[in-house]
Motif scaffolding. Structure first.
Motif, PDB file in Angstrom:
ATOM      1  N   UNK A  55     -15.031  -4.784  13.929  1.00  0.00           N
ATOM      2  CA  UNK A  55     -16.429  -4.366  13.881  1.00  0.00           C
ATOM      3  C   UNK A  55     -17.199  -5.167  14.933  1.00  0.00           C
ATOM      4  N   UNK A  56     -17.792  -4.453  15.885  1.00  0.00           N
ATOM      5  CA  UNK A  56     -18.584  -5.086  16.942  1.00  0.00           C
ATOM      6  C   UNK A  56     -20.053  -4.756  16.704  1.00  0.00           C
ATOM      7  N   UNK A  57     -20.881  -5.777  16.586  1.00  0.00           N
ATOM      8  CA  UNK A  57     -22.318  -5.594  16.390  1.00  0.00           C
ATOM      9  C   UNK A  57     -23.033  -5.718  17.728  1.00  0.00           C
ATOM     10  N   UNK A  58     -23.760  -4.690  18.110  1.00  0.00           N
ATOM     11  CA  UNK A  58     -24.530  -4.723  19.340  1.00  0.00           C
ATOM     12  C   UNK A  58     -25.660  -5.730  19.183  1.00  0.00           C
ATOM     13  N   UNK A  59     -26.043  -6.354  20.278  1.00  0.00           N
ATOM     14  CA  UNK A  59     -27.135  -7.327  20.249  1.00  0.00           C
ATOM     15  C   UNK A  59     -28.479  -6.686  19.947  1.00  0.00           C
ATOM     16  N   UNK A  60     -28.552  -5.342  19.998  1.00  0.00           N
ATOM     17  CA  UNK A  60     -29.819  -4.643  19.734  1.00  0.00           C
ATOM     18  C   UNK A  60     -30.242  -4.692  18.263  1.00  0.00           C
ATOM     19  N   UNK A  61     -29.319  -5.070  17.363  1.00  0.00           N
ATOM     20  CA  UNK A  61     -29.632  -5.135  15.938  1.00  0.00           C
ATOM     21  C   UNK A  61     -29.731  -3.782  15.272  1.00  0.00           C
ATOM     22  N   UNK A  62     -29.288  -2.731  15.962  1.00  0.00           N
ATOM     23  CA  UNK A  62     -29.398  -1.373  15.418  1.00  0.00           C
ATOM     24  C   UNK A  62     -28.070  -0.641  15.326  1.00  0.00           C
ATOM     25  N   UNK A  63     -27.104  -0.981  16.184  1.00  0.00           N
ATOM     26  CA  UNK A  63     -25.847  -0.251  16.215  1.00  0.00           C
ATOM     27  C   UNK A  63     -24.645  -1.190  16.138  1.00  0.00           C
ATOM     28  N   UNK A  64     -23.567  -0.634  15.612  1.00  0.00           N
ATOM     29  CA  UNK A  64     -22.283  -1.317  15.575  1.00  0.00           C
ATOM     30  C   UNK A  64     -21.223  -0.316  15.993  1.00  0.00           C
ATOM     31  N   UNK A  65     -20.070  -0.844  16.383  1.00  0.00           N
ATOM     32  CA  UNK A  65     -18.909  -0.002  16.678  1.00  0.00           C
ATOM     33  C   UNK A  65     -17.752  -0.524  15.845  1.00  0.00           C
ATOM     34  N   UNK A  66     -16.951   0.395  15.313  1.00  0.00           N
ATOM     35  CA  UNK A  66     -15.816  -0.014  14.497  1.00  0.00           C
ATOM     36  C   UNK A  66     -14.612   0.867  14.813  1.00  0.00           C
ATOM     37  N   UNK A  67     -13.437   0.328  14.544  1.00  0.00           N
ATOM     38  CA  UNK A  67     -12.179   1.050  14.703  1.00  0.00           C
ATOM     39  C   UNK A  67     -11.107   0.283  13.931  1.00  0.00           C
ATOM     40  N   UNK A  68      -9.977   0.937  13.665  1.00  0.00           N
ATOM     41  CA  UNK A  68      -8.858   0.193  13.089  1.00  0.00           C
ATOM     42  C   UNK A  68      -8.526  -1.003  13.980  1.00  0.00           C
ATOM     43  N   UNK A  69      -8.203  -2.117  13.362  1.00  0.00           N
ATOM     44  CA  UNK A  69      -7.991  -3.346  14.117  1.00  0.00           C
ATOM     45  C   UNK A  69      -6.846  -3.237  15.107  1.00  0.00           C
ATOM     46  N   UNK A  70      -5.812  -2.508  14.734  1.00  0.00           N
ATOM     47  CA  UNK A  70      -4.626  -2.423  15.597  1.00  0.00           C
ATOM     48  C   UNK A  70      -4.695  -1.264  16.593  1.00  0.00           C
ATOM     49  N   UNK A  71      -5.867  -0.654  16.782  1.00  0.00           N
ATOM     50  CA  UNK A  71      -6.006   0.443  17.744  1.00  0.00           C
ATOM     51  C   UNK A  71      -5.605  -0.030  19.132  1.00  0.00           C
ATOM     52  N   UNK A  72      -4.803   0.765  19.829  1.00  0.00           N
ATOM     53  CA  UNK A  72      -4.343   0.404  21.169  1.00  0.00           C
ATOM     54  C   UNK A  72      -5.489   0.308  22.164  1.00  0.00           C
ATOM     55  N   UNK A  73      -6.488   1.179  22.022  1.00  0.00           N
ATOM     56  CA  UNK A  73      -7.602   1.198  22.966  1.00  0.00           C
ATOM     57  C   UNK A  73      -8.904   1.297  22.181  1.00  0.00           C
ATOM     58  N   UNK A  74      -9.462   0.135  21.822  1.00  0.00           N
ATOM     59  CA  UNK A  74     -10.684   0.096  21.014  1.00  0.00           C
ATOM     60  C   UNK A  74     -11.777   0.946  21.628  1.00  0.00           C
ATOM     61  N   UNK A  75     -11.962   0.830  22.938  1.00  0.00           N
ATOM     62  CA  UNK A  75     -13.035   1.560  23.615  1.00  0.00           C
ATOM     63  C   UNK A  75     -12.894   3.065  23.416  1.00  0.00           C
ATOM     64  N   UNK A  76     -11.681   3.559  23.408  1.00  0.00           N
ATOM     65  CA  UNK A  76     -11.454   5.000  23.304  1.00  0.00           C
ATOM     66  C   UNK A  76     -11.623   5.527  21.881  1.00  0.00           C
ATOM     67  N   UNK A  77     -11.341   4.710  20.878  1.00  0.00           N
ATOM     68  CA  UNK A  77     -11.338   5.217  19.496  1.00  0.00           C
ATOM     69  C   UNK A  77     -12.509   4.707  18.646  1.00  0.00           C
ATOM     70  N   UNK A  78     -13.260   3.746  19.147  1.00  0.00           N
ATOM     71  CA  UNK A  78     -14.349   3.165  18.350  1.00  0.00           C
ATOM     72  C   UNK A  78     -15.431   4.197  18.063  1.00  0.00           C
TER      73      UNK A  78
END
Length: 107
Positions: A24-47
């Motif tokens: 789980x990645x929390x954006x510094x904006x305090x409004x959005x987060x991105x999440x994906x399965x931890x073992x995802x090969x390409x977080x950017x592509x599946x988040x």
């Protein structure tokens, strides 16, 4: 911890429920987060990006909620002081899941 400011802003966490495990990645904006399965090969592509609300409960503990596009609702109680996350998830078919796991900051 005595600060009421949400400590996750701009940081990445591992929510380890055993099975499943999420990043789980929390954006510094305090409004959005991105999440994906931890073992995802390409977080950017599946988040998945979600808008969330963080509510202060007590020092070091926040309730974080969001609703996903498919109707899934998620509530986390994130205990930053003790490194614990509680999750309550309602699936589109009304199945209700409760989870407890480790909450580990990765950066």
């Amino acid at each position: 911890m005595t600060d009421t400011a949400f400590p996750a802003l701009g940081h990445t966490y591992k929510a380890d429920y055993g099975n499943p495990v999420f990043r789980v990645e929390f954006n510094a904006d305090g409004k959005t987060l991105r999440w994906a399965p931890f073992d995802a090969d390409d977080f950017e592509a599946v988040a998945t990006t979600e808008s969330y609300q963080a509510t202060y409960i007590r020092p070091g503990v926040f309730m974080v909620t969001w609703q996903e596009a498919d109707g899934v609702t998620v509530t986390h109680v994130e205990d930053f002081e003790n490194g614990i996350v509680h999750g309550a998830i309602t699936m589109p078919d009304k199945t209700f899941l409760t989870l407890k796991g480790d909450w580990l900051r990765l950066d």
